[in-house]
Scaffold this motif. Structure first.
Motif: not given
Length: 525
Positions: A57-72
Motif C-alpha cells: 500500500n503506497t499511501a500507508v508506506i508514504a505516511m509511515s515509513g519504509p516497508a523494511e520496517l515490517l519485518g519484526t
C-alpha cells in the motif's frame, strides 16, 4: 564560557512545566503503540499478514515509513510511530531553541541578560545545552517505554537514540535560523518548512526513489532499522550534521549585530492598505502565515487519509482485531474509518485555534497590544479581531481537511460527490472544535497567565479521550467531559441538531465570559 551555566539553570527553571509535557508525550506515544501492536500482532503469522497487507500500500508506506520496517514486531512499532514522534521532538527543539535565542532578543530580555556581563555566545550555548538535555530525557522516556513493554534492549536504545538525533539536528537548524532571521516567526517558519520538506522527502523516498529519503533526518532515523539488523552509523550522520549547523550558527552570530539577523526584513508599504485599518485586519495580517500553513498541512493529511479509504475494507477483513479501535466496529468499516480520521483532523483544527487564541496573549505580554488599545480601538474590538481569526481559521482548517479527505476518497472509489459529503461531515465536529478554542478564550479574560495551560490541557484531554478511551478503559463520566463525545460520529452516525446547538450555547457562554473578564483586568498582566 561566562554565564552559560547560570543561563542553563535559569532556562531549566523556565521550562520546568512545558518541557516534561513534551518529553512524557513522546514516551507515552511509543508506550501506547508498543502495547497495541504487540497485542494485535503477537504471532509471526499475524505480523506476516500485516506485512502482506501494508507492504504493497503506497499511501500507508508514504505516511509511515519504509516497508523494511515490517519485518519484526519492534520495527513495526517504529514503522507506525517513528515519523510522528520525530516531528513532535523536532517541534519541541524548534520552540525551545527559538524561544531562548531569537525570542529573547526580540522581546528585549536578551539585552538585559547581556548587560550583566554574560558572554556574547552564552545564550546560544545555554539554549543548545538545554536542547541536548531535553533530547536525552526524551530518549530516556522512549527507551523506558519500549524496553518496559518487553522489546529488545538494543533496539529500544537505538530507536531512542535515533529520535534524539533528529531532535538535535532541528535544534541546531533552529539555532542557525535564529542568526539569519530577525523575528521568531521567520525562525519558526523556516524551520517548520524544512521539517515539512523532511517528512515529504522521506515519504517520497519510501514510496518511490529511496535516495530521496536519505536527504531527510527523519529518513536517517528510520533507516537505522533498530530491531533488525540495527544500524548505528546513521546516528553519526545526524551528529555530524548537527555539529556542522552549530558551527555555522556560531560563525553567523559573530558576523551579525545584536537584535538583527543576517537577512534584513522586507520593508512594508509607506501607507497601510484598507484591510489593515481595523483590529480584525491587523489580526489576520499577523496570523495569515500560520492560517495558510495549518490549512495546507491538515488539508494534505486529510487527502492522505481519504486515499486509504478504498483499501481499508480489505485491510480490516484481513485484520479483524483492528475494527475494535474504530467507532462503528466492522459493521460500517469505511464510515467508521472516515469518522475516526475526521476526529483526528478536528483535533488538529482545535490545536490551531488554541495557538491562535494564545497569540493574543503574546501580543499583550510583548507590549504590542497596548499601542493599539491606546487608539480609538476598544478592548472588545481588539479581542474580537484576535478571536475571530481563531474561530474562522479553525473552521477553515477543518473544512479543507474534510473536503480533501472526501475528494481523495471519492476519486479512489469513483464517487466525486464524496467531497461535499465529507465537508458536511467535518462541519459536524465544528462546535466541539470551537468549545476547545473557547477554553483559552475564557482564560484570557479571567486567568490570563494560565490561559496557555488551560487551552493545551483541554486539547490534550480531548485527544486522550477520543483516541485512547478504549485502550485506557476510561469510565463513561470521564469520556462525557469531552465535547466531542456529545456529537454524532459523522459520517457514521445520523446527525441531529440538538447536540451541536447545545455545544454552540456553551461556546457563546465561554466567549462572553472571556470578553467580560478582559474588559475588567489590566492589559499585559
Amino acid at each position: 564560557m561566562a554565564g552559560t551555566r547560570s543561563l542553563l539553570l535559569f532556562t531549566l527553571r523556565l521550562e520546568r512545566i512545558r518541557l516534561p509535557v513534551w518529553i512524557l508525550g513522546a514516551g507515552l506515544l511509543f508506550l501506547i503503540q508498543s502495547t497495541q501492536s504487540q497485542n494485535l500482532y503477537g504471532t509471526p503469522e499475524e505480523l506476516a499478514q500485516l506485512r502482506a497487507t501494508l507492504g504493497g500500500n503506497t499511501a500507508v508506506i508514504a505516511m509511515s515509513g519504509p516497508a523494511e520496517l515490517l519485518g519484526t514486531i519492534g520495527n513495526e512499532i517504529v514503522f507506525e510511530m517513528f515519523a510522528f514522534v520525530a516531528i513532535l521532538v523536532a517541534l519541541m527543539n524548534m520552540f525551545l531553541v527559538g524561544r531562548h535565542t531569537r525570542g529573547d532578543e526580540e522581546t528585549g530580555r536578551a539585552e538585559l541578560i547581556r548587560s550583566t556581563g554574560i558572554a556574547r555566545h552564552a545564550p546560544l550555548h545555554a539554549a543548545l545545552l538545554l536542547a541536548l538535555l531535553a533530547n536525552l530525557a526524551a530518549a530516556a522516556a522512549i527507551f523506558a517505554a519500549l524496553a518496559g513493554t518487553g522489546l529488545e534492549i538494543g533496539g529500544s536504545a537505538l530507536t531512542a537514540a535515533a529520535i534524539a538525533g533528529v531532535g538535535l539536528v532541528f535544534a541546531a537548524l533552529t539555532a542557525l535560523a535564529a542568526q539569519v532571521f530577525e523575528h521568531t516567526r521567520g525562525v519558526y517558519g523556516f524551520t517548520g518548512l524544512v521539517l515539512g520538506a523532511s517528512y515529504a522527502l522521506r515519504a517520497a523516498g519510501d514510496a518511490g526513489d529511496p535516495a530521496l529519503a536519505w536527504a531527510s533526518p527523519i529518513g536517517w532515523g528510520q533507516r537505522t532499522l533498530p530491531f533488525g539488523p540495527g544500524r548505528w552509523w546513521p546516528i553519526l550522520v545526524m551528529m555530524g550534521t548537527a555539529g556542522a549547523l552549530v558551527a555555522i550558527a556560531i560563525a553567523a552570530l559573530n558576523r551579525r549585530d545584536f537584535g538583527a539577523g543576517l537577512v534584513r526584513p522586507r520593508l512594508g508599504r509607506p501607507r497601510a492598505s484598507r484591510a489593515l485599518r481595523g483590529a480584525a485586519g491587523l489580526a489576520w495580517r499577523l496570523q495569515r502565515g500560520a492560517v495558510i500553513g495549518w490549512v495546507l498541512g491538515v488539508g494534505l493529511l486529510g487527502v492522505a487519509y481519504g486515499s486509504l479509504g478504498d483499501s481499508i475494507e480489505s485491510y480490516i477483513r484481513d485484520n479483524p482485531e483492528v475494527a475494535e479501535f474504530l467507532p462503528g466496529g466492522a459493521g460500517e468499516i469505511v464510515d467508521s474509518y472516515l469518522s475516526l480520521t475526521l476526529t483526528m483532523c478536528a483535533l488538529l483544527a482545535a490545536a490551531f485555534g488554541v495557538s491562535s487564541v494564545l497569540r493574543a496573549r503574546a501580543e499583550e505580554t510583548a507590549g504590542r497590544a497596548e499601542p493599539v488599545l491606546a487608539t480609538a480601538t476598544s478592548r472588545r474590538t481588539w479581542l474580537a479581531g484576535q478571536l475571530g481569526v481563531a474561530l474562522i481559521g479553525s473552521a477553515l482548517v477543518l473544512v479543507v481537511a474534510g473536503f480533501g479527505e472526501g475528494l481523495s476518497y471519492g476519486l479512489t472509489v469513483g464517487e466525486p460527490g464524496q467531497a461535499l459529503r465529507m465537508t458536511g461531515a467535518a462541519l459536524v465536529y465544528l462546535p466541539a472544535v470551537w468549545a476547545v478554542v473557547a477554553v483559552p478564550a475564557f482564560g484570557l479574560g479571567w486567568l490570563a497567565r494560565a490561559a496557555a495551560i488551560l487551552g493545551w490541557v483541554a486539547l490534550g484531554y480531548c485527544a486522550v479521550v477520543e483516541l485512547f478511551a478504549d485502550s485506557f478503559r476510561l469510565p463513561d463520566w470521564i469520556q462525557q467531559a469531552s465535547p466531542f463525545a456529545h456529537l454524532p460520529a459523522a459520517p457514521l452516525d445520523p446527525v441531529t441538531a440538538g447536540p451541536p446547538l447545545a455545544l454552540a450555547v456553551v461556546v457563546l457562554a465561554l466567549m462572553a465570559a472571556g470578553f467580560a473578564g478582559f474588559r475588567r483586568r489590566d492589559v499585559g498582566y
